[in-house]
Motif scaffolding. Structure first.
Motif, PDB file in Angstrom:
ATOM      1  N   VAL A  90      19.385 -41.535 -17.962  1.00  0.00           N
ATOM      2  CA  VAL A  90      18.534 -42.605 -18.003  1.00  0.00           C
ATOM      3  C   VAL A  90      17.149 -42.683 -18.378  1.00  0.00           C
ATOM      4  CG1 VAL A  90      16.966 -42.331 -15.443  1.00  0.00           C
ATOM      5  CG2 VAL A  90      19.388 -41.480 -15.512  1.00  0.00           C
ATOM      6  N   GLY A  91      17.361 -41.696 -19.448  1.00  0.00           N
ATOM      7  CA  GLY A  91      15.339 -41.928 -19.932  1.00  0.00           C
ATOM      8  C   GLY A  91      15.859 -43.090 -21.124  1.00  0.00           C
ATOM      9  N   ASN A  92      17.497 -42.901 -21.471  1.00  0.00           N
ATOM     10  CA  ASN A  92      17.072 -44.316 -22.465  1.00  0.00           C
ATOM     11  C   ASN A  92      17.255 -46.037 -21.756  1.00  0.00           C
ATOM     12  OD1 ASN A  92      18.642 -44.323 -25.643  1.00  0.00           O
ATOM     13  ND2 ASN A  92      17.675 -42.228 -24.925  1.00  0.00           N
ATOM     14  N   VAL A  93      17.891 -45.447 -20.541  1.00  0.00           N
ATOM     15  CA  VAL A  93      17.252 -47.117 -19.756  1.00  0.00           C
ATOM     16  C   VAL A  93      16.328 -47.499 -19.458  1.00  0.00           C
ATOM     17  CG1 VAL A  93      18.342 -48.035 -17.545  1.00  0.00           C
ATOM     18  CG2 VAL A  93      20.010 -46.406 -18.744  1.00  0.00           C
ATOM     19  N   LEU A  94      15.797 -46.617 -19.071  1.00  0.00           N
ATOM     20  CA  LEU A  94      13.518 -46.840 -18.858  1.00  0.00           C
ATOM     21  C   LEU A  94      13.336 -47.334 -20.372  1.00  0.00           C
ATOM     22  CD1 LEU A  94      13.072 -44.162 -16.104  1.00  0.00           C
ATOM     23  CD2 LEU A  94      13.928 -46.267 -15.558  1.00  0.00           C
ATOM     24  N   GLY A  95      13.670 -47.102 -21.032  1.00  0.00           N
ATOM     25  CA  GLY A  95      13.498 -47.223 -22.809  1.00  0.00           C
ATOM     26  C   GLY A  95      12.637 -46.801 -23.092  1.00  0.00           C
ATOM     27  N   ASN A  96      13.538 -44.707 -22.991  1.00  0.00           N
ATOM     28  CA  ASN A  96      12.233 -43.728 -22.976  1.00  0.00           C
ATOM     29  C   ASN A  96      13.373 -42.742 -24.632  1.00  0.00           C
ATOM     30  OD1 ASN A  96      10.366 -43.208 -21.961  1.00  0.00           O
ATOM     31  ND2 ASN A  96      11.274 -42.685 -20.715  1.00  0.00           N
ATOM     32  N   LYS A  97      13.081 -42.935 -26.173  1.00  0.00           N
ATOM     33  CA  LYS A  97      13.558 -42.619 -26.429  1.00  0.00           C
ATOM     34  C   LYS A  97      14.437 -40.880 -26.640  1.00  0.00           C
ATOM     35  CE  LYS A  97      13.718 -46.192 -28.903  1.00  0.00           C
ATOM     36  NZ  LYS A  97      15.013 -46.911 -28.849  1.00  0.00           N
ATOM     37  N   TRP A  98      13.087 -39.965 -26.660  1.00  0.00           N
ATOM     38  CA  TRP A  98      13.172 -38.681 -26.038  1.00  0.00           C
ATOM     39  C   TRP A  98      14.290 -37.781 -27.628  1.00  0.00           C
ATOM     40  CZ3 TRP A  98      14.893 -39.098 -20.712  1.00  0.00           C
ATOM     41  CH2 TRP A  98      13.377 -39.314 -19.628  1.00  0.00           C
ATOM     42  N   CYS A  99      13.945 -38.205 -28.561  1.00  0.00           N
ATOM     43  CA  CYS A  99      14.399 -37.488 -29.707  1.00  0.00           C
ATOM     44  C   CYS A  99      14.520 -35.980 -29.655  1.00  0.00           C
ATOM     45  CB  CYS A  99      13.544 -37.594 -30.853  1.00  0.00           C
ATOM     46  SG  CYS A  99      14.464 -37.352 -32.542  1.00  0.00           S
ATOM     47  N   ASN A 100      13.710 -35.566 -29.790  1.00  0.00           N
ATOM     48  CA  ASN A 100      13.615 -34.028 -28.716  1.00  0.00           C
ATOM     49  C   ASN A 100      14.888 -33.883 -28.185  1.00  0.00           C
ATOM     50  OD1 ASN A 100      11.340 -32.826 -31.324  1.00  0.00           O
ATOM     51  ND2 ASN A 100       9.885 -33.307 -30.371  1.00  0.00           N
ATOM     52  N   PHE A 101      14.472 -34.377 -26.805  1.00  0.00           N
ATOM     53  CA  PHE A 101      16.000 -33.914 -25.632  1.00  0.00           C
ATOM     54  C   PHE A 101      17.274 -33.854 -26.084  1.00  0.00           C
ATOM     55  CE2 PHE A 101      17.186 -34.759 -21.659  1.00  0.00           C
ATOM     56  CZ  PHE A 101      16.755 -34.402 -21.290  1.00  0.00           C
ATOM     57  N   SER A 102      17.345 -35.494 -27.359  1.00  0.00           N
ATOM     58  CA  SER A 102      18.447 -35.607 -27.470  1.00  0.00           C
ATOM     59  C   SER A 102      19.040 -34.820 -28.080  1.00  0.00           C
ATOM     60  CB  SER A 102      18.789 -36.638 -28.173  1.00  0.00           C
ATOM     61  OG  SER A 102      18.028 -36.147 -29.072  1.00  0.00           O
ATOM     62  N   PHE A 103      18.380 -33.933 -29.478  1.00  0.00           N
ATOM     63  CA  PHE A 103      19.088 -32.947 -29.722  1.00  0.00           C
ATOM     64  C   PHE A 103      19.421 -31.085 -28.767  1.00  0.00           C
ATOM     65  CE2 PHE A 103      18.355 -28.515 -30.925  1.00  0.00           C
ATOM     66  CZ  PHE A 103      19.476 -28.409 -32.159  1.00  0.00           C
ATOM     67  N   PHE A 104      19.036 -30.688 -27.140  1.00  0.00           N
ATOM     68  CA  PHE A 104      19.248 -30.320 -27.133  1.00  0.00           C
ATOM     69  C   PHE A 104      20.152 -30.567 -25.645  1.00  0.00           C
ATOM     70  CE2 PHE A 104      14.292 -28.852 -27.904  1.00  0.00           C
ATOM     71  CZ  PHE A 104      15.066 -27.447 -28.162  1.00  0.00           C
ATOM     72  N   ALA A 105      20.194 -31.730 -24.936  1.00  0.00           N
ATOM     73  CA  ALA A 105      20.983 -32.196 -24.351  1.00  0.00           C
ATOM     74  C   ALA A 105      22.470 -32.299 -25.211  1.00  0.00           C
ATOM     75  CB  ALA A 105      20.967 -34.002 -24.082  1.00  0.00           C
ATOM     76  N   PHE A 106      22.367 -32.729 -26.363  1.00  0.00           N
ATOM     77  CA  PHE A 106      24.109 -32.258 -27.255  1.00  0.00           C
ATOM     78  C   PHE A 106      24.918 -31.515 -27.294  1.00  0.00           C
ATOM     79  CE2 PHE A 106      22.644 -36.580 -27.348  1.00  0.00           C
ATOM     80  CZ  PHE A 106      24.190 -37.927 -26.870  1.00  0.00           C
ATOM     81  N   TRP A 107      23.738 -30.227 -27.845  1.00  0.00           N
ATOM     82  CA  TRP A 107      23.933 -28.899 -28.048  1.00  0.00           C
ATOM     83  C   TRP A 107      24.153 -28.569 -26.804  1.00  0.00           C
ATOM     84  CZ3 TRP A 107      26.222 -28.377 -32.313  1.00  0.00           C
ATOM     85  CH2 TRP A 107      25.983 -28.967 -32.770  1.00  0.00           C
ATOM     86  N   ILE A 108      23.843 -27.955 -25.978  1.00  0.00           N
ATOM     87  CA  ILE A 108      24.050 -28.050 -25.047  1.00  0.00           C
ATOM     88  C   ILE A 108      24.987 -27.944 -24.067  1.00  0.00           C
ATOM     89  CG2 ILE A 108      23.421 -27.676 -21.948  1.00  0.00           C
ATOM     90  CD1 ILE A 108      19.942 -28.015 -23.313  1.00  0.00           C
ATOM     91  N   LEU A 109      25.237 -29.415 -24.497  1.00  0.00           N
ATOM     92  CA  LEU A 109      27.089 -29.718 -24.055  1.00  0.00           C
ATOM     93  C   LEU A 109      28.126 -29.566 -24.327  1.00  0.00           C
ATOM     94  CD1 LEU A 109      28.389 -31.736 -22.737  1.00  0.00           C
ATOM     95  CD2 LEU A 109      28.629 -33.475 -24.070  1.00  0.00           C
ATOM     96  N   ALA A 110      27.684 -29.226 -25.778  1.00  0.00           N
ATOM     97  CA  ALA A 110      28.354 -28.418 -27.539  1.00  0.00           C
ATOM     98  C   ALA A 110      29.444 -26.923 -26.893  1.00  0.00           C
ATOM     99  CB  ALA A 110      27.895 -28.886 -28.684  1.00  0.00           C
TER     100      ALA A 110
END
Length: 339
Positions: free
Chosen positions: A283-303
């Motif tokens: 949703v954040g990317n659709v709205l134009g947000n990069k959220w670099c730090n958040f992407s790290f946590f998001a993908f590794w939480i999934l892992a």
């Protein structure tokens, strides 16, 4: 790898992203240590699960086959996906220079490791979602239609569904590269993983296959779990007020079926919780947000979800816990000092 279909535009003109995990040497060491511990946890937990399921006759059931399929998918994450990130990050720390394939996407190199690792992570995640959905269907039939369970849910049908889930999941994982020449794979400097990356905005149409598949299947899984849990709750209330006859009890789910349904419900909640950050990131990317730090946590939480299943089985399933304990007992005996 961007599992949920989130496009990541390649940007090589600016400096490397300084994320919360990698700005200092201490953070880099902690990140690599986390990755190494995660690999150990994934391998140990899922090997134990496979040993218990395949080595115990009690678990040679449709549900057991599905749990084994889920363990194999999680095991692949620990064998292929996380070790590549460890290698890239350790090399960067040791030499203070990045590997060539981490600087360019798959369109610029004849061989790019992410061409293999990216689809593996995506495919295994899709297999996990599909398998949890099938487990939910299997348990809902056992709870809602206990008399039809053995005739509807057979090992042969389950095996066919497992094979179809693996084939379909990996076909979906490679579909962005097949149907669009504008999609590449890269080692993302934010997530520290192999991600799908779009080079033009038109690639959105293909990448939307991922979130559409994920959200549809997870949504259906949650709805079915809610229906099953409601039926279990109603059944529990009846047991408190009525003394069931033998005839009545034959039409009701067994205690074992109820416990298994609750275990699968817990499994669904855990996977949904680990997948939610990815949904927020989309949703954040659709709205134009990069959220670099958040992407790290998001993908590794999934892992990290790949190592939670054995913990859930051990807590919720007494038979699994007992079999796992017996399996590990020889190692305990070897470590016990002799008097």
């Amino acid at each position: 790898m961007n599992e949920s279909g989130t496009p990541t535009m390649l940007d090589r003109s600016g400096p490397a992203h300084c994320t919360v995990c990698c700005c200092t040497l201490a953070n880099k060491i902690l990140m690599v240590l986390f990755m190494v511990l995660l690999v150990i946890a994934i391998l140990f937990g899922n090997l134990v699960t496979l040993a218990v399921v395949l080595g115990t006759k009690h678990f040679h059931t449709p549900q057991g086959y599905l749990k084994a399929s889920l363990a194999v998918a999680d095991l692949a994450v620990g064998i292929f996906v996380v070790p590549l990130s460890i290698y890239a990050e350790v090399y960067l720390m040791a030499t203070d220079s990045a590997l060539e394939w981490t600087l360019y996407n798959s369109k610029y190199l004849s061989f790019h490791p992410c061409n293999i690792i990216g689809p593996i992570f995506a495919g295994c995640t899709f297999v996990s979602i599909t398998t949890i959905f099938l487990l939910t269907i299997e348990r809902s039939i056992a709870v809602l239609k206990p008399l039809h369970k053995d005739s509807v849910i057979t090992r042969k049908r389950t095996t066919i569904l497992i094979a179809l889930s693996w084939v379909g999941s990996f076909m979906l994982a490679v579909s962005p590269m097949v149907f669009s020449g504008e999609i590449a794979l890269e080692y993302n400097s934010c997530s520290r993983m192999c991600n799908y990356a779009q080079r033009t905005i038109q690639a959105w149409n293909v990448l939307l296959l991922f979130p559409a598949f994920d959200f549809t299947l997870l949504g259906g899984t949650l709805v079915i779990n809610i229906i099953s849990m409601s039926s279990i709750r109603q059944h529990s209330r009846r047991r408190k007020h009525l003394a069931e006859s033998e005839c009545q009890s034959s039409t009701k789910p067994t205690f074992s079926d109820i416990k298994a349904a609750k275990t699968i419900g817990t499994l669904t909640v855990a996977f949904t919780a680990s997948f939610t950050p990815i949904a927020v990131f989309v949703v954040g990317n659709v709205l134009g947000n990069k959220w670099c730090n958040f992407s790290f946590f998001a993908f590794w939480i999934l892992a990290t979800n790949s190592c939670w299943n054995v913990i859930i089985y051990s807590v919720r399933d007494q038979k699994f816990r007992l079999c796992a304990y017996k399996l590990l007992m020889p190692f305990q005996r070897q470590n016990t000092p002799k008097e």
